[in-house]
Write a protein that holds these residues in place. Structure first.
Motif, PDB file in Angstrom:
ATOM      1  N   HIS A   1      -0.575 -16.825 -12.872  1.00  0.00           N
ATOM      2  CA  HIS A   1      -0.800 -15.386 -12.709  1.00  0.00           C
ATOM      3  C   HIS A   1      -0.632 -14.696 -14.045  1.00  0.00           C
TER       4      HIS A   1
ATOM      5  N   GLU B   1      -7.206 -16.817  -3.076  1.00  0.00           N
ATOM      6  CA  GLU B   1      -6.151 -17.686  -2.564  1.00  0.00           C
ATOM      7  C   GLU B   1      -6.377 -17.932  -1.083  1.00  0.00           C
TER       8      GLU B   1
ATOM      9  N   ASP C   1       6.728 -15.811  -7.310  1.00  0.00           N
ATOM     10  CA  ASP C   1       6.764 -17.117  -6.652  1.00  0.00           C
ATOM     11  C   ASP C   1       6.484 -18.211  -7.664  1.00  0.00           C
TER      12      ASP C   1
ATOM     13  N   TYR D   1       1.992  -8.338 -10.846  1.00  0.00           N
ATOM     14  CA  TYR D   1       2.173  -9.194  -9.655  1.00  0.00           C
ATOM     15  C   TYR D   1       3.115  -8.531  -8.667  1.00  0.00           C
TER      16      TYR D   1
ATOM     17  N   TYR E   1       0.503 -18.234   6.775  1.00  0.00           N
ATOM     18  CA  TYR E   1       1.443 -17.117   6.999  1.00  0.00           C
ATOM     19  C   TYR E   1       1.061 -16.330   8.250  1.00  0.00           C
TER      20      TYR E   1
ATOM     21  N   GLU F   1      -2.002  -9.082  -5.560  1.00  0.00           N
ATOM     22  CA  GLU F   1      -1.247  -8.694  -4.352  1.00  0.00           C
ATOM     23  C   GLU F   1      -0.359  -7.490  -4.609  1.00  0.00           C
TER      24      GLU F   1
HETATM   25  C1  GCU Z   1       0.766 -15.371  -2.843  1.00  0.00           C
HETATM   26  C2  GCU Z   1       0.905 -15.287  -4.331  1.00  0.00           C
HETATM   27  C3  GCU Z   1       1.193 -16.616  -4.959  1.00  0.00           C
HETATM   28  C4  GCU Z   1       2.130 -17.399  -4.064  1.00  0.00           C
HETATM   29  C5  GCU Z   1       1.389 -17.690  -2.779  1.00  0.00           C
HETATM   30  C6  GCU Z   1       2.264 -18.435  -1.799  1.00  0.00           C
HETATM   31  O1  GCU Z   1      -0.427 -15.151  -2.450  1.00  0.00           O
HETATM   32  O2  GCU Z   1      -0.163 -14.691  -4.999  1.00  0.00           O
HETATM   33  O3  GCU Z   1       1.766 -16.388  -6.209  1.00  0.00           O
HETATM   34  O4  GCU Z   1       2.539 -18.573  -4.677  1.00  0.00           O
HETATM   35  O5  GCU Z   1       1.064 -16.487  -2.143  1.00  0.00           O
HETATM   36  O6  GCU Z   1       2.896 -17.759  -0.998  1.00  0.00           O
HETATM   37  O7  GCU Z   1       2.307 -19.654  -1.862  1.00  0.00           O
END
Ligand code: GCU
Length: 603
Positions: free
Chosen positions: A360, A511, A193, A385, A487, A424
């Motif tokens: 990351h 996070e 991402d 990742y 989410y 993750e």
């Molecule tokens: C995940 C991930 C991130 C990503 C974030 C998102 O947790 O670790 O790299 O950007 O979610 O979905 O915004």
């Protein structure tokens, strides 16, 4: 008698495992502390050729070209000569920098770009020369004056090649085949991402050091000991028995250490003022061998966990953090200057942070050093990742190489307290084995810092979440990525969410967060509005207040950043909008919610 023998064994174990880097890195990847060396920058405009079919490398039989590859930087010698490329009349790209934000036509480009730099160089007698790359994403094959020096994979860690005797006074040309193609077996793997910025993304240096020089060193407090400084200095071409002086003028310390098998070990009593966010004191440390001298600015601190608490210098500390990607403020693309590092770190300070998660992948050495000067503690990680190929041996070796290089580069930085080995990753036996081995590698290379990983495997239980991932066994601090209210679940429901930890270990909420387009306003249940993000933070902070084993947090994320997974053009325009600040530096409402939490609580 029997017990005395056991005591002896235990004593040997402790002596051996109480300082950093006791496992001698077989081949130190790079020379330590490049900034303190006699370096010549090769930054600036480089000539470049975009080569999607790698025509400059493979022949039409798709076999690597031994001759007539673009690495020869050939010029027609006669009117009839057939040379179908010319670096000096093709495009130019700035180094350091990604190519995606330098040219519209390269915005989505993934593949090979050839870089060429021509330069003169005053070769000094009796010196060893390295060409040092701070980072190239992803694969680099490097040639000097048409001769291959070697290759490197991994987009975020430094590498070097010995070019002693290969440099000319005039008209040298360094050619780098850079390929940022995403590969399933790579680290990171094919889906991330964050934007796959390609290029020579960090600085390039020509280094000149004496034949016998200081190649690596470690100077830190002994594990959990505030009054014993211990470490070592590795010499390249040092003499057995040679004396190395370690001086810390501000502590009035001058120590002699003798070289044995290339390393001079030392340990001595000292009472440094300890480095901390409130007192980011750095001491000048001079390391002087017979033919070389290196100076570093080093802080001394201890870090440990007890139960679910984290202790800095023996005092319990709550880590008020934020996650940061290496996305440049305002211009976007890869961060390339100290000034951009300082802007991001200043924003983190404005937020009330004493801690950052550099996500990351290892960020630049400048970012780490600037954070250390500003008194900001650091979580640094490698890009293991999502779903990398955990059962692939080469993938593991690649991850371990990136881990070793990250630790090797920054082991003298007091600000770094956590090494992150994964983000993750889905539970499986192969994954658990892969990550267990990485955690053991960290401990072998550096037993003075904490091992962590960001998990998203928490299982749901009656009215809450349970941290029960088997990986919890191998880390010192458990990172949890939880997107309650974004989410999953409604924001309101987060406040009452209960958390249980199957491990007597600290948890960091590595996070949490939600997206908002800066300047978009509306009801707090309207996605993408600043009000939605603001409310989400309020409810999540409510939830986190009740997690007694939470020792800190690094919400996702300081600033909006480019991602190839974010296609909602009216809002995202290729940006992940979970930043608390837009990429143009404008704070969103949620910024102030988190800031108030940091400034008014947990002090
Ligand atoms: C995940 C991930 C991130 C990503 C974030 C998102 O947790 O670790 O790299 O950007 O979610 O979905 O915004």
């Amino acid at each position: 008698m029997k017990y005395r023998y056991h005591f002896l064994l235990i004593a040997i174990f402790f002596i051996q495992y109480s300082i950093v880097g006791q496992e001698k890195v077989k081949k130190p990847t790079v020379i330590q502390n490049i900034d303190a060396r006699d370096i010549t920058s090769l930054n600036g405009l480089w000539q470049a050729i975009v080569d999607p079919l790698e025509n400059g490398y493979y022949n039409h039989r798709y076999l690597p070209k031994e001759k007539n590859g673009y690495f020869e930087n050939k010029k027609p010698q006669s009117p009839s000569d057939l040379i179908e490329y010319d670096f000096d009349s093709d495009i130019e790209l700035m180094v350091p920098g990604d190519w995606n934000t330098q040219m519209e036509k390269l915005y989505y480009y993934e593949g090979t770009v050839w870089y060429k730099k021509s330069f003169d160089y005053e070769v000094k007698e009796n010196q060893i020369n390295y060409v040092y790359f701070e980072a190239v994403n992803y694969e680099a094959i490097v040639y000097l004056n048409g001769e291959k020096l070697g290759s490197h994979v991994g987009g975020y860690t430094p590498f070097q090649f010995d070019v002693t005797g290969k440099l000319k006074e005039k008209d040298n040309f360094l050619v780098v085949k850079v390929d940022n193609k995403r590969l399933r077996e790579a680290i990171p793997t094919v889906n991330t991402d964050w934007w796959n910025y390609g290029g020579i993304t960090r600085s390039v240096h020509l280094v000149s050091v004496p034949q016998s020089h200081i190649k690596d060193y470690s100077v830190q407090l002994k594990k959990n000991n505030k009054t014993q400084i211990a470490g070592w200095v590795d010499l390249e071409n040092g003499k057995e028995g040679e004396i190395v002086n370690i001086e810390i003028p501000e502590l009035n310390k001058k120590i002699e250490a003798k070289v044995k098998d290339g390393r001079a070990n030392f340990s001595f009593k000292a009472k440094p003022e300890l480095w901390s966010p409130d007192t980011p004191i750095l001491y000048t440390v001079n390391m002087i061998s017979q033919n070389d001298r290196v100076t570093d600015q080093i802080g001394f601190r201890t870090i440990e966990t007890k139960g679910s608490k984290i202790f800095l210098n023996g005092e319990n500390i709550f880590l008020k953090g934020i996650s940061i990607h290496e996305e440049a403020p305002f211009k976007t693309g890869r961060v390339t200057t100290k000034e951009e590092c300082r802007i991001l770190l200043k924003w983190a300070k404005d937020l009330g942070c004493n801690f950052i998660r550099l996500a990351h992948y290892p960020h630049s050495e400048a970012m780490v050093k600037e954070a250390e000067k500003m008194g900001i503690l650091i979580w640094s990680e490698i890009p293991v990742y999502w779903t990398v190929l955990f059962d692939n041996k080469d993938t593991y070796q690649n991850a371990e190489n990136q881990l070793s290089t990250m630790i090797n580069r920054d082991k003298n930085r007091a600000a770094i307290i956590l090494w992150g080995i994964a983000n993750e990753t889905p539970e499986s036996d192969a994954r658990n084995e892969f990550l267990k081995n990485l955690s053991l590698k960290v401990r072998a290379l550096d037993s003075t810092r904490l091992v962590t990983a960001a998990l998203d495997t928490q299982s749901s239980a009656e009215g809450g979440k349970v941290i029960d991932d088997p990986l919890g066994e191998y880390v010192d601090v458990i990172g949890i990525n939880s997107y309650c209210g974004w989410y999953v679940d409604e924001p309101e429901s987060c406040a009452g969410l209960k958390w249980k930890n199957n491990y007597e270990k600290p948890m960091i909420m590595s996070e949490m967060g939600g997206g908002a387009l800066q300047g978009l306003h509306g009801e707090k249940n309207e996605r993408w509005t600043e009000e939605y993000q603001e409310a989400l933070y309020e409810y999540n902070i409510e939830m986190m207040r009740n997690i007694e084993f939470m020792a800190g947090l690094t919400p996702w994320i300081l600033m909006d950043f480019r991602s190839p997974r974010r296609h909602l053009q009216r809002i995202q325009k290729d940006f992940n909008r979970k930043g608390l600040i837009s990429e143009q530096g404008v704070p969103k409402k949620a910024f102030y919610i988190l800031r108030d939490y940091y400034l008014n609580e947990n002090n």
